[in-house]
Design a protein around this motif. Structure first.
Motif, PDB file in Angstrom:
ATOM      1  N   GLU A  92      -0.809  -3.313  -4.472  1.00  0.00           N
ATOM      2  CA  GLU A  92      -2.167  -3.217  -4.558  1.00  0.00           C
ATOM      3  C   GLU A  92      -2.349  -2.050  -3.053  1.00  0.00           C
ATOM      4  O   GLU A  92      -1.710  -2.115  -2.123  1.00  0.00           O
ATOM      5  CB  GLU A  92      -2.663  -4.311  -3.832  1.00  0.00           C
ATOM      6  N   GLY A  93      -3.229  -1.092  -3.716  1.00  0.00           N
ATOM      7  CA  GLY A  93      -3.436   0.127  -2.972  1.00  0.00           C
ATOM      8  C   GLY A  93      -2.428   1.255  -2.889  1.00  0.00           C
ATOM      9  O   GLY A  93      -1.450   1.167  -3.551  1.00  0.00           O
ATOM     10  N   TYR A  94      -2.670   2.266  -1.963  1.00  0.00           N
ATOM     11  CA  TYR A  94      -1.909   3.279  -1.865  1.00  0.00           C
ATOM     12  C   TYR A  94      -1.508   3.380  -0.277  1.00  0.00           C
ATOM     13  O   TYR A  94      -2.171   3.891   0.425  1.00  0.00           O
ATOM     14  CB  TYR A  94      -2.306   4.632  -2.304  1.00  0.00           C
ATOM     15  N   PRO A  95      -0.201   3.093  -0.042  1.00  0.00           N
ATOM     16  CA  PRO A  95       0.059   2.770   1.321  1.00  0.00           C
ATOM     17  C   PRO A  95       0.822   4.315   1.850  1.00  0.00           C
ATOM     18  O   PRO A  95       1.212   4.521   3.066  1.00  0.00           O
ATOM     19  CB  PRO A  95       1.517   1.789   1.169  1.00  0.00           C
ATOM     20  N   GLY A  96       0.630   5.181   1.102  1.00  0.00           N
ATOM     21  CA  GLY A  96       1.375   6.543   1.740  1.00  0.00           C
ATOM     22  C   GLY A  96       2.495   6.959   0.937  1.00  0.00           C
ATOM     23  O   GLY A  96       3.006   6.184   0.189  1.00  0.00           O
ATOM     24  N   GLU A  97       2.713   8.180   0.628  1.00  0.00           N
ATOM     25  CA  GLU A  97       3.812   8.633  -0.288  1.00  0.00           C
ATOM     26  C   GLU A  97       5.364   7.928   0.270  1.00  0.00           C
ATOM     27  O   GLU A  97       6.085   7.419  -0.538  1.00  0.00           O
ATOM     28  CB  GLU A  97       4.218  10.124   0.018  1.00  0.00           C
ATOM     29  N   ASP A  98       5.369   7.936   1.529  1.00  0.00           N
ATOM     30  CA  ASP A  98       6.830   7.426   1.684  1.00  0.00           C
ATOM     31  C   ASP A  98       6.912   6.082   1.441  1.00  0.00           C
ATOM     32  O   ASP A  98       7.931   5.406   0.891  1.00  0.00           O
ATOM     33  CB  ASP A  98       7.236   7.563   3.268  1.00  0.00           C
ATOM     34  N   PHE A  99       5.996   5.118   1.639  1.00  0.00           N
ATOM     35  CA  PHE A  99       5.981   3.618   1.406  1.00  0.00           C
ATOM     36  C   PHE A  99       5.786   3.493  -0.161  1.00  0.00           C
ATOM     37  O   PHE A  99       6.397   2.288  -0.316  1.00  0.00           O
ATOM     38  CB  PHE A  99       4.812   3.005   2.156  1.00  0.00           C
ATOM     39  N   PHE A 100       4.917   4.305  -0.733  1.00  0.00           N
ATOM     40  CA  PHE A 100       4.812   3.937  -2.205  1.00  0.00           C
ATOM     41  C   PHE A 100       6.282   4.097  -2.900  1.00  0.00           C
ATOM     42  O   PHE A 100       6.653   3.195  -3.710  1.00  0.00           O
ATOM     43  CB  PHE A 100       3.851   4.829  -2.901  1.00  0.00           C
TER      44      PHE A 100
END
Length: 116
Positions: A92-100
């Protein structure tokens, strides 16, 4: 063997239980736009993208007739991992590139036979 490989490359080898990543979005969603800018061009070329191709669906078109969800979707973007026409995981959501990438690969490894 070459015929089998050719059938797979042209879509004939895809099975009904193949994994798919469903991205639930909405027009103007800033996090959806950021995902599209940073991840969108890379995703189909990645091991995860090859294993679980991406399909977009607008949040207003939920629930999809062909998929059983575990619960309703409240946020955009929401990424639903689908297999056998049912949800088996979500981000759920977009946590940023690295976390995604880390969350996606963890979900794929835990919920499917992904080994990329």
């Amino acid at each position: 063997m070459a015929a089998v490989a050719a059938a797979f490359l042209w879509g004939g080898g895809a099975t009904a239980d193949a994994a798919e990543l469903l991205m639930v979005d909405r027009p103007g969603c800033p996090y959806c736009i950021e995902w599209e800018d940073k991840i969108g061009p890379i995703y189909p070329k990645s091991a995860a993208g090859i294993f679980a191709p991406l399909r977009h669906i607008d949040i207003s078109d939920l629930p999809p007739k062909d998929i059983t969800l575990t619960r309703s979707v409240a946020f955009t973007p929401t990424f639903l991992l689908i297999e056998d026409a049912r949800e088996i995981g979500r981000i759920e959501g977009y946590p940023g590139e690295d976390f995604f990438w880390g969350l996606l690969e963890k979900m794929l490894r835990e919920e499917t036979d992904f080994d990329g």
